[in-house]
Design a protein around this motif. Sequence first.
Motif, PDB file in Angstrom:
ATOM      1  N   LEU A  22      -3.339   8.159  -0.355  1.00  0.00           N
ATOM      2  CA  LEU A  22      -2.771   8.328  -1.533  1.00  0.00           C
ATOM      3  C   LEU A  22      -3.613   9.494  -2.398  1.00  0.00           C
ATOM      4  CD1 LEU A  22      -1.387   4.788  -2.556  1.00  0.00           C
ATOM      5  CD2 LEU A  22      -0.018   6.821  -2.289  1.00  0.00           C
ATOM      6  N   SER A  66       8.172  -1.748  -0.781  1.00  0.00           N
ATOM      7  CA  SER A  66       7.289  -0.642  -1.327  1.00  0.00           C
ATOM      8  C   SER A  66       6.146  -0.508  -0.809  1.00  0.00           C
ATOM      9  CB  SER A  66       7.407  -0.895  -2.926  1.00  0.00           C
ATOM     10  OG  SER A  66       6.449  -2.084  -3.163  1.00  0.00           O
ATOM     11  N   ILE A  95      -3.024   0.488  -6.817  1.00  0.00           N
ATOM     12  CA  ILE A  95      -2.489   1.884  -6.841  1.00  0.00           C
ATOM     13  C   ILE A  95      -2.717   2.096  -8.259  1.00  0.00           C
ATOM     14  CG2 ILE A  95      -0.255   3.210  -6.994  1.00  0.00           C
ATOM     15  CD1 ILE A  95       0.745   1.002  -4.760  1.00  0.00           C
ATOM     16  N   GLN A  96      -2.710   1.280  -9.302  1.00  0.00           N
ATOM     17  CA  GLN A  96      -2.831   1.793 -10.875  1.00  0.00           C
ATOM     18  C   GLN A  96      -4.150   2.242 -10.853  1.00  0.00           C
ATOM     19  OE1 GLN A  96      -1.395  -1.012 -13.589  1.00  0.00           O
ATOM     20  NE2 GLN A  96       0.581  -1.072 -12.787  1.00  0.00           N
ATOM     21  N   CYS A 124      -2.841  10.530  -7.561  1.00  0.00           N
ATOM     22  CA  CYS A 124      -2.012  10.069  -6.522  1.00  0.00           C
ATOM     23  C   CYS A 124      -0.840  11.135  -6.148  1.00  0.00           C
ATOM     24  CB  CYS A 124      -1.315   8.790  -7.166  1.00  0.00           C
ATOM     25  SG  CYS A 124      -0.304   7.817  -6.185  1.00  0.00           S
ATOM     26  N   THR A 164       5.330  10.488  -3.627  1.00  0.00           N
ATOM     27  CA  THR A 164       5.428   9.651  -2.836  1.00  0.00           C
ATOM     28  C   THR A 164       7.042   9.372  -2.564  1.00  0.00           C
ATOM     29  OG1 THR A 164       3.436   8.373  -3.794  1.00  0.00           O
ATOM     30  CG2 THR A 164       5.220   7.140  -2.333  1.00  0.00           C
ATOM     31  N   CYS A 173       3.754   1.794 -11.176  1.00  0.00           N
ATOM     32  CA  CYS A 173       2.393   1.839 -10.602  1.00  0.00           C
ATOM     33  C   CYS A 173       2.094   2.899 -10.260  1.00  0.00           C
ATOM     34  CB  CYS A 173       2.068   0.731  -9.513  1.00  0.00           C
ATOM     35  SG  CYS A 173       2.539  -0.759  -9.842  1.00  0.00           S
ATOM     36  N   TYR A 174       3.071   3.913  -9.359  1.00  0.00           N
ATOM     37  CA  TYR A 174       2.632   4.793  -8.722  1.00  0.00           C
ATOM     38  C   TYR A 174       2.527   6.097  -9.927  1.00  0.00           C
ATOM     39  CZ  TYR A 174       2.922   3.370  -3.919  1.00  0.00           C
ATOM     40  OH  TYR A 174       2.692   2.756  -2.812  1.00  0.00           O
ATOM     41  N   ALA A 188      -0.527   5.817 -11.761  1.00  0.00           N
ATOM     42  CA  ALA A 188      -1.762   6.467 -11.090  1.00  0.00           C
ATOM     43  C   ALA A 188      -1.885   7.917 -10.880  1.00  0.00           C
ATOM     44  CB  ALA A 188      -1.631   5.694  -9.432  1.00  0.00           C
ATOM     45  N   SER A 191       0.844   9.871  -9.753  1.00  0.00           N
ATOM     46  CA  SER A 191       1.809  10.415  -8.909  1.00  0.00           C
ATOM     47  C   SER A 191       2.858  11.062  -9.728  1.00  0.00           C
ATOM     48  CB  SER A 191       2.658   9.470  -7.982  1.00  0.00           C
ATOM     49  OG  SER A 191       3.385  10.100  -7.377  1.00  0.00           O
ATOM     50  N   ILE A 249       8.333   9.914  -7.316  1.00  0.00           N
ATOM     51  CA  ILE A 249       8.247   8.904  -6.471  1.00  0.00           C
ATOM     52  C   ILE A 249       9.919   8.893  -6.212  1.00  0.00           C
ATOM     53  CG2 ILE A 249       8.400   6.458  -6.120  1.00  0.00           C
ATOM     54  CD1 ILE A 249       6.291   7.880  -8.833  1.00  0.00           C
TER      55      ILE A 249
END
Length: 190
Positions: A5, A18, A28-29, A34, A37, A61-62, A65, A67, A70
């Motif tokens: 990641l 997931s 992840i956070q 990130c 995804t 969460c992603y 982080a 990202s 998603i």
Amino acid sequence: MVLALRSHDLFIYFGHGSGAQYIPGHEIQKLENCAATFLMGCSSGSLSLNGSYAPQGAPICYLLAGSPVIVANLWEVTDKDIDRFGKAMLDCLLKERSTASTGCVQCTSVAEKFKSMKITGTKGNAKKKTSRKNMPEDFDDSICNNCCNHRPKIGSFMGQAREACILPFLIGASPVCYGVPTCISKKKDL
């Protein structure tokens, strides 16, 4: 998974849910950056609503982080159809990269490898004929991203990928895109 990641520009998960059984949301956070995804498991993109509080779920969460995008499923999906969707998304992304970059031998080579990938079988999991380890030894993502002037948007290919599903209005409608219009590039460019 944490290393993948953090160090790659695209992370793809095909499995149950997931992937929270391998890396929980609170881990992840904690990431400072990130990858974009794809979470292609059942209900990987569903959010739980908590009244007047913020919703919770893997996509949140992603996003927290870092990202940028998603792609995840809102409800349960069949493995064959979601494999078709995922393959079609990758085909579209790589095709766009190879056509936008005239003369880029590496992009064309990767696009040809994914084009030759077949999803077959009537029972069990899909069989794949190629994988990342079968890519050309001299393929270098950083060279490709630096030499080519192409930046495909991930979410722009979802409509076309839905058509690859046998059940486009059931399984094909499950994937949604959270985030912002995102290009695939190296982390150092972000």
